[in-house]
Design a protein around this motif. Structure first.
Motif, mmCIF file in Angstrom:
data_model
loop_
_atom_site.group_PDB
_atom_site.id
_atom_site.type_symbol
_atom_site.label_atom_id
_atom_site.label_comp_id
_atom_site.label_asym_id
_atom_site.label_seq_id
_atom_site.Cartn_x
_atom_site.Cartn_y
_atom_site.Cartn_z
ATOM 1 N N TYR A 1 20.055 -42.808 -2.962
ATOM 2 C CA TYR A 1 19.200 -41.475 -3.502
ATOM 3 C C TYR A 1 18.126 -42.156 -4.298
ATOM 4 O O TYR A 1 17.029 -41.798 -4.271
ATOM 5 C CB TYR A 1 20.228 -40.789 -4.323
ATOM 6 C CG TYR A 1 19.492 -39.442 -4.840
ATOM 7 C CD1 TYR A 1 19.476 -38.371 -4.273
ATOM 8 C CD2 TYR A 1 18.876 -39.726 -6.187
ATOM 9 C CE1 TYR A 1 18.749 -37.157 -4.732
ATOM 10 C CE2 TYR A 1 18.133 -38.612 -6.615
ATOM 11 C CZ TYR A 1 18.046 -37.374 -6.223
ATOM 12 O OH TYR A 1 17.568 -36.319 -6.528
ATOM 13 N N LYS B 1 8.627 -40.066 -4.299
ATOM 14 C CA LYS B 1 7.815 -39.806 -5.221
ATOM 15 C C LYS B 1 6.417 -40.692 -5.728
ATOM 16 O O LYS B 1 5.383 -40.216 -6.028
ATOM 17 C CB LYS B 1 8.803 -39.836 -6.739
ATOM 18 C CG LYS B 1 7.962 -38.936 -7.901
ATOM 19 C CD LYS B 1 8.995 -38.822 -9.007
ATOM 20 C CE LYS B 1 8.064 -37.992 -9.931
ATOM 21 N NZ LYS B 1 9.019 -37.427 -11.286
ATOM 22 N N VAL C 1 21.131 -26.584 -0.353
ATOM 23 C CA VAL C 1 20.140 -27.483 -0.802
ATOM 24 C C VAL C 1 18.878 -26.958 -0.114
ATOM 25 O O VAL C 1 17.678 -27.006 -0.819
ATOM 26 C CB VAL C 1 20.322 -28.943 -0.230
ATOM 27 C CG1 VAL C 1 19.023 -29.874 -0.233
ATOM 28 C CG2 VAL C 1 21.467 -29.691 -0.934
ATOM 29 N N HIS D 1 14.295 -41.425 -3.471
ATOM 30 C CA HIS D 1 13.487 -40.732 -4.409
ATOM 31 C C HIS D 1 12.368 -41.397 -4.986
ATOM 32 O O HIS D 1 11.307 -41.020 -5.290
ATOM 33 C CB HIS D 1 14.306 -40.166 -5.757
ATOM 34 C CG HIS D 1 13.815 -39.375 -6.711
ATOM 35 N ND1 HIS D 1 13.040 -39.973 -7.890
ATOM 36 C CD2 HIS D 1 13.663 -38.059 -6.890
ATOM 37 C CE1 HIS D 1 12.633 -39.109 -8.751
ATOM 38 N NE2 HIS D 1 13.002 -37.806 -8.166
ATOM 39 N N TRP E 1 10.045 -32.374 -4.358
ATOM 40 C CA TRP E 1 9.352 -31.434 -4.200
ATOM 41 C C TRP E 1 8.927 -30.476 -5.385
ATOM 42 O O TRP E 1 8.056 -30.058 -5.744
ATOM 43 C CB TRP E 1 9.817 -30.563 -2.924
ATOM 44 C CG TRP E 1 9.042 -29.397 -2.511
ATOM 45 C CD1 TRP E 1 9.232 -28.035 -2.894
ATOM 46 C CD2 TRP E 1 8.122 -29.140 -1.472
ATOM 47 N NE1 TRP E 1 8.295 -27.132 -2.265
ATOM 48 C CE2 TRP E 1 7.841 -27.983 -1.178
ATOM 49 C CE3 TRP E 1 7.723 -30.320 -0.515
ATOM 50 C CZ2 TRP E 1 6.655 -27.680 -0.228
ATOM 51 C CZ3 TRP E 1 6.696 -29.741 0.325
ATOM 52 C CH2 TRP E 1 6.331 -28.509 0.380
ATOM 53 N N ARG E 2 10.165 -30.348 -6.224
ATOM 54 C CA ARG E 2 10.335 -29.686 -7.602
ATOM 55 C C ARG E 2 9.417 -30.488 -8.481
ATOM 56 O O ARG E 2 8.627 -29.600 -9.207
ATOM 57 C CB ARG E 2 11.668 -29.393 -7.765
ATOM 58 C CG ARG E 2 12.820 -28.329 -6.924
ATOM 59 C CD ARG E 2 13.940 -28.259 -7.370
ATOM 60 N NE ARG E 2 14.631 -27.595 -6.590
ATOM 61 C CZ ARG E 2 16.064 -27.794 -6.214
ATOM 62 N NH1 ARG E 2 16.446 -28.795 -6.642
ATOM 63 N NH2 ARG E 2 16.485 -27.058 -5.297
ATOM 64 N N GLU E 3 9.638 -31.474 -8.641
ATOM 65 C CA GLU E 3 9.371 -32.301 -9.722
ATOM 66 C C GLU E 3 7.553 -32.401 -9.587
ATOM 67 O O GLU E 3 6.946 -32.481 -10.841
ATOM 68 C CB GLU E 3 9.655 -33.799 -9.813
ATOM 69 C CG GLU E 3 11.125 -33.812 -10.196
ATOM 70 C CD GLU E 3 11.858 -35.379 -10.152
ATOM 71 O OE1 GLU E 3 12.833 -35.469 -10.497
ATOM 72 O OE2 GLU E 3 10.979 -36.020 -9.471
ATOM 73 N N THR F 1 13.790 -32.748 -1.884
ATOM 74 C CA THR F 1 14.061 -31.520 -2.504
ATOM 75 C C THR F 1 13.505 -31.683 -3.833
ATOM 76 O O THR F 1 12.947 -30.871 -4.586
ATOM 77 C CB THR F 1 15.228 -30.875 -2.284
ATOM 78 O OG1 THR F 1 15.314 -30.658 -0.854
ATOM 79 C CG2 THR F 1 15.372 -29.511 -3.048
ATOM 80 N N GLN F 2 14.000 -32.550 -4.517
ATOM 81 C CA GLN F 2 13.924 -32.992 -6.174
ATOM 82 C C GLN F 2 12.571 -33.530 -6.344
ATOM 83 O O GLN F 2 11.952 -32.833 -7.385
ATOM 84 C CB GLN F 2 14.871 -34.120 -6.563
ATOM 85 C CG GLN F 2 14.807 -34.413 -7.963
ATOM 86 C CD GLN F 2 15.255 -33.150 -9.017
ATOM 87 O OE1 GLN F 2 16.125 -32.265 -8.323
ATOM 88 N NE2 GLN F 2 14.690 -33.100 -10.100
ATOM 89 N N ARG G 1 18.103 -34.295 -0.010
ATOM 90 C CA ARG G 1 18.267 -33.983 -1.339
ATOM 91 C C ARG G 1 17.290 -34.552 -2.308
ATOM 92 O O ARG G 1 16.661 -33.881 -3.187
ATOM 93 C CB ARG G 1 19.703 -34.390 -1.683
ATOM 94 C CG ARG G 1 20.873 -33.699 -0.837
ATOM 95 C CD ARG G 1 22.124 -34.259 -0.973
ATOM 96 N NE ARG G 1 23.001 -33.738 0.010
ATOM 97 C CZ ARG G 1 23.803 -32.705 0.072
ATOM 98 N NH1 ARG G 1 24.073 -32.154 -1.308
ATOM 99 N NH2 ARG G 1 24.699 -32.142 0.883
ATOM 100 N N ALA G 2 16.699 -35.849 -1.902
ATOM 101 C CA ALA G 2 15.732 -36.580 -2.907
ATOM 102 C C ALA G 2 14.624 -35.748 -2.582
ATOM 103 O O ALA G 2 13.811 -35.780 -3.697
ATOM 104 C CB ALA G 2 15.829 -38.069 -2.589
#
Length: 345
Positions: free
Chosen positions: A293, A301, A77, A297, A340-342, A337-338, A334-335
């Motif tokens: 999660y 977000k 991750v 998230h 961060w990408r989105e 990281t998602q 983990r959330a």
């Protein structure tokens, strides 16, 4: 049940979103032993001294802290290059929240048996050191979040600590220390929103900031759980035993956007406790891994999209199965990281 106070006295309209290129006015950039400015990934804050020895069969799952980092690295991750290392929190930092007498007694070991029973920990030099590093980790995560937009510690969330005493496995209030420091470390006083989704009310944090208009405390917690005597947060949402994913998530979604628009914080501190999980030994709610999660998230977000920096801590979580518990605590990372990408961070 909702209990809310003073929100309209805390609603001055200001510019939000202090992200890239912020210089802290403390005369230095970060309270860190190791910085990772070369990494473009999500900043993770961890120290090997987040742990200390406890008596055999002690209820507190101390071994979870290094296992959280291990899970994240093992599952790819994150990488080691993303891991920032905090400094130990100084007495000056701690003294902005905790009384001088309490700090002197805590650090030197003048803690009586009754006080140790209230905290749940026997005193040791090791417990003092780990709590100070943990608090330093939350301060560093908040500092990094102000520059990067989002940062996550692998510890923190000790929200039951009061200015003059510890309680409920909490000896120093890391969230309060970080909020106080970041609130006062710029030329214009920052506004800090503390979102506490641990299953237990953040009573120490609520008490500390009850008369501070620049900090807003928001807690969603199980009403029939510890502490028996609740304090008054700026917004308390008390939920019933057995609440499941859908109802819990709708409760959070009903209040968070409105708070962000109304209070308009410069920084958000997020306690992502996993003790609302259905398997938690001290929980009483019935969230699943997927529900946790989705919660994490959604919170991150929603905040990041508004340009508000957010730092996360792992909060409470209790299980004899340390590997399973550490994996559960890693859900927030983990959330993140998602997110961060989105969000192209």
């Amino acid at each position: 049940m909702t209990c809310m106070k003073r929100i309209f006295s805390k609603t001055r309209r200001i510019t939000v979103g202090r992200l890239v290129g912020v210089t802290l006015t403390s005369g230095r950039c970060f309270h860190a032993e190791l910085v990772r400015t070369e990494s473009s990934g999500l900043p993770i804050v961890h120290h090997s001294k987040y742990v200390c020895d406890l008596p055999a069969n002690h209820r507190f799952p101390m071994a979870k802290f290094p296992r959280v980092l291990h899970c994240l690295l093992q599952d790819q991750v994150i990488t080691e290059r993303q891991v920032w290392v905090p400094e130990i929190a100084s007495k000056d930092l701690l003294g902005a929240v905790h009384t001088e007498d309490y700090l002197n007694n805590f650090i030197s070991g003048r803690i009586n048996e009754q006080e140790q029973r209230r905290t749940g920990f026997p005193w040791s030099e090791g417990i003092v050191r780990r709590c100070r590093y943990e608090t330093g980790g939350t301060v560093l995560a908040a500092e990094v979040a102000l520059q990067r937009g989002l940062a996550c510690s692998t510890a923190g969330g000790t929200h039951h600590a009061f200015p003059s005493y510890g309680s409920g496995f909490c000896l120093l209030n890391d969230l309060a220390v970080a909020a106080k420091y970041l609130m006062n470390s710029s030329s214009r006083k920052r506004k800090v929103l503390i979102v506490d989704l641990d299953v237990h009310q953040g009573d120490g944090t609520a008490f500390i900031f009850k008369d501070e208009p620049s900090v807003f405390t928001f807690s969603v917690h199980c009403g029939k759980n510890f502490p028996v005597r609740k304090q008054q947060s700026d917004l308390d949402i008390s939920v019933e035993d057995g609440l499941e994913d859908k109802e819990y998530l709708s409760t959070v979604a009903e209040h968070l956007p409105w708070l962000l628009e109304t209070f308009r914080p410069d920084l958000l501190l997020y306690d992502a406790g996993v003790d609302p999980h259905w398997e938690d030994e001290l929980g009483r709610l019935r969230l699943t891994d997927q529900g946790l999660y989705q919660r994490d998230h959604y919170v991150m977000k929603t905040v990041v999209k508004r340009g508000i920096p957010i730092a996360t801590v792992i909060g409470g979580g209790y299980s004899r199965d340390i590997n399973k518990l550490a994996l559960r605590h890693s859900i927030v990372h983990r959330a993140a990281t998602q997110v961060w990408r989105e969000c192209g961070m």
